[in-house]
Scaffold this motif. Structure first.
Motif, PDB file in Angstrom:
ATOM      1  N   PHE A 208       0.855  -1.181   0.000  1.00 45.09           N
ATOM      2  CA  PHE A 208       0.000   0.000   0.000  1.00 45.09           C
ATOM      3  C   PHE A 208       0.893   1.233   0.000  1.00 45.09           C
ATOM      4  O   PHE A 208       2.000   1.222   0.543  1.00 45.09           O
ATOM      5  CB  PHE A 208      -0.908   0.009   1.242  1.00 45.09           C
ATOM      6  CG  PHE A 208      -2.177   0.780   1.047  1.00 45.09           C
ATOM      7  CD1 PHE A 208      -3.316   0.159   0.571  1.00 45.09           C
ATOM      8  CD2 PHE A 208      -2.237   2.141   1.322  1.00 45.09           C
ATOM      9  CE1 PHE A 208      -4.496   0.863   0.378  1.00 45.09           C
ATOM     10  CE2 PHE A 208      -3.405   2.853   1.134  1.00 45.09           C
ATOM     11  CZ  PHE A 208      -4.544   2.213   0.659  1.00 45.09           C
TER      12      PHE A 208
ATOM     13  N   TYR B  43      -9.171   8.591  -3.990  1.00 46.77           N
ATOM     14  CA  TYR B  43      -8.590   7.252  -3.924  1.00 46.77           C
ATOM     15  C   TYR B  43      -9.694   6.251  -3.678  1.00 46.77           C
ATOM     16  O   TYR B  43     -10.793   6.581  -3.226  1.00 46.77           O
ATOM     17  CB  TYR B  43      -7.495   7.145  -2.863  1.00 46.77           C
ATOM     18  CG  TYR B  43      -7.965   7.246  -1.426  1.00 46.77           C
ATOM     19  CD1 TYR B  43      -8.598   6.182  -0.789  1.00 46.77           C
ATOM     20  CD2 TYR B  43      -7.764   8.414  -0.691  1.00 46.77           C
ATOM     21  CE1 TYR B  43      -9.032   6.284   0.531  1.00 46.77           C
ATOM     22  CE2 TYR B  43      -8.187   8.519   0.622  1.00 46.77           C
ATOM     23  CZ  TYR B  43      -8.814   7.444   1.225  1.00 46.77           C
ATOM     24  OH  TYR B  43      -9.248   7.543   2.525  1.00 46.77           O
ATOM     25  N   SER B  44      -9.401   4.998  -3.979  1.00 45.72           N
ATOM     26  CA  SER B  44     -10.351   3.918  -3.745  1.00 45.72           C
ATOM     27  C   SER B  44      -9.587   2.655  -3.403  1.00 45.72           C
ATOM     28  O   SER B  44      -8.591   2.319  -4.052  1.00 45.72           O
ATOM     29  CB  SER B  44     -11.201   3.671  -4.998  1.00 45.72           C
ATOM     30  OG  SER B  44     -12.011   2.521  -4.838  1.00 45.72           O
ATOM     31  N   ALA B  45     -10.046   1.950  -2.372  1.00 46.98           N
ATOM     32  CA  ALA B  45      -9.458   0.665  -2.014  1.00 46.98           C
ATOM     33  C   ALA B  45     -10.457  -0.118  -1.180  1.00 46.98           C
ATOM     34  O   ALA B  45     -11.373   0.453  -0.576  1.00 46.98           O
ATOM     35  CB  ALA B  45      -8.154   0.857  -1.238  1.00 46.98           C
ATOM     36  N   TYR B  46     -10.271  -1.428  -1.151  1.00 50.50           N
ATOM     37  CA  TYR B  46     -11.125  -2.261  -0.310  1.00 50.50           C
ATOM     38  C   TYR B  46     -10.935  -1.909   1.158  1.00 50.50           C
ATOM     39  O   TYR B  46      -9.835  -1.594   1.600  1.00 50.50           O
ATOM     40  CB  TYR B  46     -10.799  -3.733  -0.523  1.00 50.50           C
ATOM     41  CG  TYR B  46     -11.437  -4.325  -1.761  1.00 50.50           C
ATOM     42  CD1 TYR B  46     -12.803  -4.560  -1.810  1.00 50.50           C
ATOM     43  CD2 TYR B  46     -10.669  -4.649  -2.877  1.00 50.50           C
ATOM     44  CE1 TYR B  46     -13.396  -5.110  -2.941  1.00 50.50           C
ATOM     45  CE2 TYR B  46     -11.244  -5.205  -4.008  1.00 50.50           C
ATOM     46  CZ  TYR B  46     -12.619  -5.429  -4.033  1.00 50.50           C
ATOM     47  OH  TYR B  46     -13.198  -5.963  -5.158  1.00 50.50           O
ATOM     48  N   TYR B  47     -12.025  -2.005   1.908  1.00 49.79           N
ATOM     49  CA  TYR B  47     -11.999  -1.618   3.318  1.00 49.79           C
ATOM     50  C   TYR B  47     -11.040  -2.470   4.139  1.00 49.79           C
ATOM     51  O   TYR B  47     -10.485  -1.998   5.129  1.00 49.79           O
ATOM     52  CB  TYR B  47     -13.406  -1.639   3.916  1.00 49.79           C
ATOM     53  CG  TYR B  47     -14.089  -2.981   4.048  1.00 49.79           C
ATOM     54  CD1 TYR B  47     -14.399  -3.501   5.295  1.00 49.79           C
ATOM     55  CD2 TYR B  47     -14.471  -3.706   2.918  1.00 49.79           C
ATOM     56  CE1 TYR B  47     -15.060  -4.724   5.424  1.00 49.79           C
ATOM     57  CE2 TYR B  47     -15.126  -4.912   3.045  1.00 49.79           C
ATOM     58  CZ  TYR B  47     -15.405  -5.434   4.287  1.00 49.79           C
ATOM     59  OH  TYR B  47     -16.055  -6.644   4.415  1.00 49.79           O
TER      60      TYR B  47
ATOM     61  N   HIS C 263      -8.161  -3.452   3.068  1.00 54.70           N
ATOM     62  CA  HIS C 263      -6.794  -3.086   2.682  1.00 54.70           C
ATOM     63  C   HIS C 263      -6.399  -1.693   3.175  1.00 54.70           C
ATOM     64  O   HIS C 263      -5.212  -1.360   3.195  1.00 54.70           O
ATOM     65  CB  HIS C 263      -6.640  -3.117   1.157  1.00 54.70           C
ATOM     66  CG  HIS C 263      -6.768  -4.483   0.564  1.00 54.70           C
ATOM     67  ND1 HIS C 263      -7.170  -4.698  -0.739  1.00 54.70           N
ATOM     68  CD2 HIS C 263      -6.558  -5.718   1.095  1.00 54.70           C
ATOM     69  CE1 HIS C 263      -7.205  -5.994  -0.989  1.00 54.70           C
ATOM     70  NE2 HIS C 263      -6.833  -6.633   0.103  1.00 54.70           N
ATOM     71  N   LEU C 264      -7.373  -0.871   3.538  1.00 55.55           N
ATOM     72  CA  LEU C 264      -7.091   0.513   3.928  1.00 55.55           C
ATOM     73  C   LEU C 264      -6.404   0.574   5.290  1.00 55.55           C
ATOM     74  O   LEU C 264      -6.901  -0.001   6.259  1.00 55.55           O
ATOM     75  CB  LEU C 264      -8.388   1.319   4.006  1.00 55.55           C
ATOM     76  CG  LEU C 264      -9.050   1.722   2.693  1.00 55.55           C
ATOM     77  CD1 LEU C 264     -10.437   2.296   2.965  1.00 55.55           C
ATOM     78  CD2 LEU C 264      -8.200   2.740   1.953  1.00 55.55           C
TER      79      LEU C 264
ATOM     80  N   ILE D   1      -5.987   6.158   7.165  1.00 55.87           N
ATOM     81  CA  ILE D   1      -6.120   6.670   5.801  1.00 55.87           C
ATOM     82  C   ILE D   1      -7.022   7.900   5.736  1.00 55.87           C
ATOM     83  O   ILE D   1      -6.866   8.757   4.871  1.00 55.87           O
ATOM     84  CB  ILE D   1      -6.655   5.561   4.867  1.00 55.87           C
ATOM     85  CG1 ILE D   1      -6.524   5.960   3.380  1.00 55.87           C
ATOM     86  CG2 ILE D   1      -8.103   5.226   5.193  1.00 55.87           C
ATOM     87  CD1 ILE D   1      -5.126   5.994   2.868  1.00 55.87           C
TER      88      ILE D   1
ATOM     89  N   ARG E 135     -12.519  10.311  -0.417  1.00 51.21           N
ATOM     90  CA  ARG E 135     -12.264   8.969   0.114  1.00 51.21           C
ATOM     91  C   ARG E 135     -13.342   8.002  -0.358  1.00 51.21           C
ATOM     92  O   ARG E 135     -14.489   8.118   0.058  1.00 51.21           O
ATOM     93  CB  ARG E 135     -12.244   9.025   1.642  1.00 51.21           C
ATOM     94  CG  ARG E 135     -11.346  10.107   2.201  1.00 51.21           C
ATOM     95  CD  ARG E 135     -11.647  10.348   3.683  1.00 51.21           C
ATOM     96  NE  ARG E 135     -10.891  11.498   4.183  1.00 51.21           N
ATOM     97  CZ  ARG E 135     -11.429  12.509   4.841  1.00 51.21           C
ATOM     98  NH1 ARG E 135     -12.731  12.534   5.085  1.00 51.21           N
ATOM     99  NH2 ARG E 135     -10.679  13.510   5.260  1.00 51.21           N
TER     100      ARG E 135
ATOM    101  N   VAL F 256     -14.361   4.026  -0.446  1.00 50.31           N
ATOM    102  CA  VAL F 256     -14.056   2.728   0.149  1.00 50.31           C
ATOM    103  C   VAL F 256     -14.879   1.659  -0.559  1.00 50.31           C
ATOM    104  O   VAL F 256     -16.062   1.845  -0.839  1.00 50.31           O
ATOM    105  CB  VAL F 256     -14.333   2.726   1.672  1.00 50.31           C
ATOM    106  CG1 VAL F 256     -15.781   3.065   1.990  1.00 50.31           C
ATOM    107  CG2 VAL F 256     -13.935   1.395   2.299  1.00 50.31           C
TER     108      VAL F 256
ATOM    109  N   MET G   9     -15.388   8.215   5.407  1.00 51.77           N
ATOM    110  CA  MET G   9     -15.418   7.832   3.996  1.00 51.77           C
ATOM    111  C   MET G   9     -16.580   8.540   3.297  1.00 51.77           C
ATOM    112  O   MET G   9     -17.665   8.672   3.865  1.00 51.77           O
ATOM    113  CB  MET G   9     -15.549   6.318   3.851  1.00 51.77           C
ATOM    114  CG  MET G   9     -14.338   5.564   4.363  1.00 51.77           C
ATOM    115  SD  MET G   9     -12.880   5.918   3.359  1.00 51.77           S
ATOM    116  CE  MET G   9     -11.590   5.802   4.598  1.00 51.77           C
TER     117      MET G   9
END
Length: 228
Positions: free
Chosen positions: A83, A100-104, A106-107, A111, A119, A121, A140
């Motif tokens: 990350f 930005y975007s990412a799986y919850y 992985h955050l 963040i 943000r 998610v 988020m």
């Protein structure tokens, strides 16, 4: 926060998640009607089969796209293996990346401390009401409903899927974005809009890695949005 403004003001917003970190693909998507672009670092992407490099490998490309194309650019800053660091997130923010975007799962926990990036998610097929309530009460700002199990990627959109998106949109006050994990058709954008989705993000399942197909599909989805 141009991306957030689009979601708040448009009936539906078209995001193109590029199957490669490529200037040519970004240009093709932009010229064909994309209202926002999304790229990746530190990620193995299931739908495209691509492994995306680290921040340093994409930095100059991101700058060029931000300089030349007048749409918000978002970054997936990482996944299971790696990350972006706090310093790299700050650099993304400073260069003008919008979201930005990412799986919850992985955050990193801190963040939400970013000041300018919108943000987003993403939830997966393991989401439940507790997760939705937690996200609704969090800083988020956008929910990416990446809820389809991997084995269903590329299948048609079913009524069951619409009902899941509808229930999510009804239970959360954040704008909901639907990615094309299923092989969603342009004429089905209307159905997603009717169940409460505020954005569709087309990616490798529907665009493929062929640049001419990406152009055609992006234009078709933008036309479908304009008809709403």
């Amino acid at each position: 926060m141009l991306f957030k403004n689009l979601l708040e003001n448009n009936k539906m917003t078209l995001v193109v998640s590029l199957p490669e970190n490529s200037y040519e693909m970004a240009k093709a998507a932009y010229e064909s009607g994309a209202q926002a672009l999304k790229m990746h670092i530190n990620v193995h992407h299931r739908a495209s089969g691509n492994d995306f490099g680290n921040f340093q490998s994409g930095k100059e490309l991101f700058k060029r796209i931000l300089e030349e194309f007048n749409v918000p650019l978002g970054i997936v800053p990482g996944g299971e293996e790696a990350f972006a660091t706090k310093e790299e997130m700050q650099q993304l923010e400073d260069m003008g990346v919008d979201f930005y975007s990412a799986y919850y799962h992985h955050l990193p926990a801190n963040i939400a401390s970013t000041k300018k990036l919108t943000r987003m998610v993403a939830i997966d097929s393991n989401y439940n009401d507790i997760v939705l309530r937690g996200i609704n009460n969090s800083p988020m700002e956008v929910l990416e409903a990446s809820i389809m199990p991997g084995e269903t990627y590329g299948q048609p959109l079913y009524f069951r899927d619409l009902m899941q998106y509808s229930a999510i949109a009804a239970s959360i006050s954040k704008p909901v974005l639907v990615p094309t994990q299923k092989k969603i058709k342009p004429e089905e954008v209307k159905l997603l809009h009717e169940v409460g989705a505020k954005a569709i993000m087309i990616g490798a399942v529907v665009t493929t890695k062929d640049i001419e197909n990406l152009k055609r599909v992006t234009a078709e989805f933008r036309e479908a949005i304009e008809r709403l």
